[in-house]
Scaffold this active site. Structure first.
Site, PDB file in Angstrom:
ATOM      1  CB  CYS A  80      -1.000  -0.045   1.152  1.00  0.00           C
ATOM      2  SG  CYS A  80      -2.357   1.127   0.958  1.00  0.00           S
ATOM      3  CG  HIS A 166      -3.664  -3.755   3.033  1.00  0.00           C
ATOM      4  ND1 HIS A 166      -2.662  -3.232   3.819  1.00  0.00           N
ATOM      5  CD2 HIS A 166      -4.297  -2.697   2.463  1.00  0.00           C
ATOM      6  CE1 HIS A 166      -2.696  -1.916   3.746  1.00  0.00           C
ATOM      7  NE2 HIS A 166      -3.681  -1.566   2.932  1.00  0.00           N
ATOM      8  CD  GLU A 168      -1.303  -6.252   5.413  1.00  0.00           C
ATOM      9  OE1 GLU A 168      -1.472  -5.053   5.709  1.00  0.00           O
ATOM     10  OE2 GLU A 168      -0.974  -6.622   4.275  1.00  0.00           O
TER      11      GLU A 168
END
Length: 182
Positions: A80, A166, A168
Site C-alpha cells: 500500500c 493488503h 496480510e
C-alpha cells in the site's frame, strides 16, 4: 536465523504483517520507518517490508525511509503506502484518486515470483486514496485491478516489489502465499 524487517509507516496492519511472517516460522521485527541504515544493517535482514500508512508520499512531511535502503541489495516488498514509496523513490508518479476501500479482483499479469502458485486472479483487500499513475522505469506491472492499473509492480533485477493491496488481511485470497513467496 532468517529475519524479515518490517518498516512501520503507521499502518493499522503493521503488527499483523509481522504476525503473518512469524506464522511461517520466520522471525519478523517491526521497526520505525526512519531506522538508521547502520541499525538496519545490524539486524541483518533477509528481506524488508514497507508497511502501509495513512500518509501521501507527495506531502512535504511524508514519512520516508533513507534512500540508501534501496542500495542494500536486500529484497524489498512495499504494501500500500510502501508500494507508493517505491514508485515515488524510483521516479514514478503517485496521484490522489477516489478512495478505494474493500475487495477488488486483482488480475495477475505475471504469476512468477511473489504471485507463484496463486492463480490468474484473486480477491484482494484495498484501502487507499492514492495510487501509482506512472510506473518507474525498469519496473513492470505484474498485477492490476479495474481501478488500479499498477496494483502490483516489480523490478526483478533489484528484487523490489510493490503491491497496492493488503496481503496480510484475511480478506485477500492467497495473501499468506504472496507473503511466503516474498
Amino acid at each position: 536465523m532468517d529475519k524479515i524487517v518490517v518498516l512501520d509507516f503507521g499502518s493499522q496492519y503493521s503488527h499483523l504483517i509481522c504476525r503473518r511472517i512469524r506464522d511461517f516460522s520466520v522471525y519478523a521485527e517491526l521497526v520505525p520507518y526512519n531506522i538508521s541504515l547502520k541499525e538496519l544493517k545490524k539486524l541483518n535482514p533477509k528481506g524488508i517490508i514497507f508497511s502501509g500508512g495513512p500518509s501521501s508520499v507527495y506531502d512535504s512531511k511524508a514519512p520516508t525511509p533513507t534512500k540508501k535502503i534501496f542500495q542494500l541489495q536486500i529484497p524489498i516488498l512495499g504494501i500500500c503506502y510502501g508500494h507508493q514509496i517505491i514508485v515515488n523513490n524510483f521516479g514514478g508518479k503517485v496521484k490522489r484518486v477516489n478512495k478505494e476501500y474493500g475487495s477488488a479482483v486483482l488480475s495477475i499479469d505475471d504469476n512468477s515470483d511473489i504471485f507463484s502458485g496463486v492463480g490468474d486472479s484473486i480477491r484482494a483487500w484495498m484501502s487507499h486514496g492514492d495510487e501509482a499513475k506512472v510506473v518507474p522505469d525498469n519496473f513492470e506491472i505484474i498485477g492490476h485491478t479495474e481501478n488500479a492499473r499498477a496494483a502490483a509492480i516489480s523490478n526483478k533485477q533489484k528484487d523490489v516489489y510493490g503491491i497496492q493491496f493488503h496481503p496480510e488481511v484475511v480478506h485477500t485470497e492467497n495473501g499468506n502465499e504472496i507473503l511466503k513467496n516474498f
